[in-house]
Design a protein around this motif. Structure first.
Motif, PDB file in Angstrom:
ATOM      1  N   GLN A  82       0.851  -1.181   0.000  1.00 50.94           N
ATOM      2  CA  GLN A  82       0.000   0.000   0.000  1.00 50.94           C
ATOM      3  C   GLN A  82       0.894   1.242   0.000  1.00 50.94           C
ATOM      4  O   GLN A  82       2.091   1.165   0.274  1.00 50.94           O
ATOM      5  CB  GLN A  82      -0.896  -0.001   1.243  1.00 50.94           C
ATOM      6  N   ASP A  89      -4.925  -9.008 -12.954  1.00 51.99           N
ATOM      7  CA  ASP A  89      -5.512 -10.302 -12.588  1.00 51.99           C
ATOM      8  C   ASP A  89      -4.478 -11.413 -12.527  1.00 51.99           C
ATOM      9  O   ASP A  89      -4.760 -12.549 -12.893  1.00 51.99           O
ATOM     10  CB  ASP A  89      -6.607 -10.691 -13.595  1.00 51.99           C
ATOM     11  N   ASP A 149       0.027  -5.240   0.551  1.00 53.04           N
ATOM     12  CA  ASP A 149      -1.296  -5.304  -0.059  1.00 53.04           C
ATOM     13  C   ASP A 149      -1.695  -6.779  -0.131  1.00 53.04           C
ATOM     14  O   ASP A 149      -1.344  -7.485  -1.064  1.00 53.04           O
ATOM     15  CB  ASP A 149      -1.254  -4.683  -1.453  1.00 53.04           C
ATOM     16  N   THR A 150      -2.417  -7.240   0.873  1.00 51.78           N
ATOM     17  CA  THR A 150      -2.709  -8.670   0.975  1.00 51.78           C
ATOM     18  C   THR A 150      -3.685  -9.162  -0.087  1.00 51.78           C
ATOM     19  O   THR A 150      -3.907 -10.375  -0.192  1.00 51.78           O
ATOM     20  CB  THR A 150      -3.258  -8.994   2.370  1.00 51.78           C
ATOM     21  N   SER A 151      -4.257  -8.260  -0.887  1.00 53.84           N
ATOM     22  CA  SER A 151      -5.115  -8.693  -1.990  1.00 53.84           C
ATOM     23  C   SER A 151      -4.297  -9.162  -3.183  1.00 53.84           C
ATOM     24  O   SER A 151      -4.835  -9.721  -4.130  1.00 53.84           O
ATOM     25  CB  SER A 151      -6.030  -7.552  -2.425  1.00 53.84           C
ATOM     26  N   PHE A 152      -2.996  -8.953  -3.097  1.00 50.18           N
ATOM     27  CA  PHE A 152      -2.092  -9.292  -4.196  1.00 50.18           C
ATOM     28  C   PHE A 152      -1.371 -10.589  -3.869  1.00 50.18           C
ATOM     29  O   PHE A 152      -0.729 -10.713  -2.816  1.00 50.18           O
ATOM     30  CB  PHE A 152      -1.086  -8.157  -4.392  1.00 50.18           C
ATOM     31  N   ASN A 171      -2.374 -12.956  -9.780  1.00 43.37           N
ATOM     32  CA  ASN A 171      -1.991 -13.033  -8.379  1.00 43.37           C
ATOM     33  C   ASN A 171      -1.288 -14.338  -8.023  1.00 43.37           C
ATOM     34  O   ASN A 171      -1.041 -14.612  -6.863  1.00 43.37           O
ATOM     35  CB  ASN A 171      -3.217 -12.876  -7.483  1.00 43.37           C
ATOM     36  N   THR A 187      -0.115 -13.991  -2.578  1.00 45.90           N
ATOM     37  CA  THR A 187      -0.263 -14.580  -1.252  1.00 45.90           C
ATOM     38  C   THR A 187       0.400 -13.660  -0.243  1.00 45.90           C
ATOM     39  O   THR A 187       1.616 -13.451  -0.291  1.00 45.90           O
ATOM     40  CB  THR A 187       0.391 -15.971  -1.198  1.00 45.90           C
TER      41      THR A 187
END
Length: 461
Positions: free
Chosen positions: A391, A438, A397-400, A440, A402
């Motif tokens: 971030q 998209d 950024d844990t949405s990215f 990841n 693992t």
């Protein structure tokens, strides 16, 4: 630095009288290339052993990627030579560039020195910049004398098609030798290029005595025609340069950022940075008495921040986590005036010590700030390439991927970061640009043929 270094002056030579060579030196350059492994970076295809090559940096060129580094293709005759190669956007060699896609340059000199078996006169490129007209600046080093560790700054300019631009120093290439003519007292290496709008450009790296005891920031400004810009002056340094000499640690220019007409440069031990005015003097209002620094660790990359400040990324070793020593990713944010940006973290510092998967960072070779403010950091974590996304405040950024990371399998390649676009989800990292769509998780489909021999130590993210 030794005052003798600052007062030594230098000799700028045309290619016709070059006696130069290579090998890594100082900062995070790695070990010397004098005796590379016989199979380093090579690989067998149907019984044919390809020459060892090493990519060091890349940039977007003509819709594809131009990669610079070195090759041992002519090792027996000219030693290690500077290599420039261009790939198309699909990852194929662009045969319209240079000679069948490649430019191999030797700065002359014998392949063998007076000490039996010791190679000399090697050449290597460490950084590249593509100009607005499509021409390409390439810079690195060339060895300065037989049986020595001396290295000179080397700069090459190519046309967009890969041919030497002879309007640049009359030959398309330039060598800057430090010290007296024919002396082998100094080691210099270029790590960073910064073109200016008027055609002039900066090269930044480090300069040290050949004994390697101390390394100092070195900043040179060139005119568009390849001559030194002698209007750029600093007390105690030769015209055309600013050589830092007030610090006792290893400082190497790993990145530069313009601030108006001044330039901020940083890298090396303790995440140091300085600001140099357009006239060539150090701005002593910057940081504390002209120096910004954060104790411990070594900075490998620098980028400008949208707020006018700048960010350095690197690593700090031997950090105790649960009683065990690890290398950790360290980022330091400074304001435009070189003060710690405390909005980024205490004293402007973020160090990633959790989760466990972020530990053991040994090298950071890429840093980019996305349009949304998020940070992409590429690191070599004990031979396992990792792309971190953080971030804007330095949190993972844990949405990215693992836990904020995309990992590649362990590999013998130094840093195999050439990931071509594919249909559907893709990860594309193109020298001066990086973006994720998209993607990841790791997929082997992101790589071109892994036998394509593209070895990238420095990504130029």
């Amino acid at each position: 630095m030794n005052h003798s270094v600052r007062k030594a002056g230098w000799v700028a030579l045309a290619a016709g009288v070059l006696l130069v060579g290579g090998g890594a030196c100082g900062g995070d350059d790695g070990p010397s290339d004098d005796n590379p492994s016989s199979d380093a970076g090579t690989q067998t295809d149907a019984g044919t052993k390809l020459p060892a090559e090493e990519g060091r940096a890349l940039a977007v060129s003509n819709g594809g990627l131009v990669v610079v580094g070195s090759t041992e293709a002519n090792l027996a005759t000219t030693g290690v030579d500077l290599l420039v190669r261009r790939y198309t956007a699909s990852g194929e060699v662009d045969t319209s560039f240079g000679t069948q896609g490649s430019v191999v340059l030797d700065f002359e000199g014998p392949a063998k020195g007076p000490i039996s078996g010791q190679r000399e006169q090697d050449d290597r490129a460490d950084t590249v910049a593509v100009l607005a007209d499509g021409s390409i600046l390439v810079a690195g080093f060339a060895r300065g004398g037989s049986a020595s560790d001396s290295r000179d700054f080397a700069v090459v300019k190519l046309k967009a098609n890969g041919q030497l631009d002879t309007s640049f120093n009359k030959t398309g290439r330039s060598r800057l030798h430090f010290g007296e003519e024919n002396a082998v007292d100094f080691v210099g290496t270029v790590h960073s290029l910064l073109p200016l709008a008027d055609g002039r450009f900066y090269v930044g790296g480090f300069l040290t005595k050949s004994n390697g005891i101390d390394e100092d920031f070195a900043l040179i400004r060139y005119n568009a025609d390849g001559s030194l810009d002698t209007t750029f002056k600093s007390a105690g340094s030769p015209s055309g340069s600013w050589i830092g000499g007030a610090y006792t640690d290893a400082e190497a220019v790993q990145g530069m950022a313009l601030q108006g007409s001044s330039v901020v440069l940083g890298g090396g031990d303790h995440f140091k940075a300085v600001r140099i005015t357009s006239s060539g003097s150090q701005d002593l209002t910057f940081g504390t008495n002209g120096l910004a620094q954060s104790e411990d660790g070594q900075a490998h990359v620098l980028v400008a921040r949208p707020n006018g400040g700048f960010l350095l990324a690197g690593s700090r070793q031997d950090v105790k986590v649960d009683g065990v020593s690890h290398g950790v990713l360290k980022l330091v944010a400074y304001t435009a005036d070189g003060k710690p940006d405390v909005t980024f973290g205490p004293a402007g510092v973020r160090e990633l010590t959790a989760p466990a998967g972020v530990l053991d960072v040994v090298d950071v070779s890429g840093l980019r700030i996305q349009a949304d403010g998020k940070l992409l950091v590429f690191a070599d974590v004990y031979a396992k390439p990792v792309l971190f996304r953080l971030q804007a405040n330095g949190d993972l950024d844990t949405s990215f991927g693992t836990d904020g990371m995309v990992r590649w399998p362990e590999t013998q390649l130094a840093v195999p970061l050439f990931i071509r676009s594919t249909t559907g989800p893709k990860l594309a990292i193109l020298g001066d640009r990086a973006f994720v769509t998209d993607a990841n998780i790791y997929s082997s489909g992101f790589f071109p043929d892994e036998n394509a021999r593209l070895l990238l130590k420095s990504t130029g993210l």
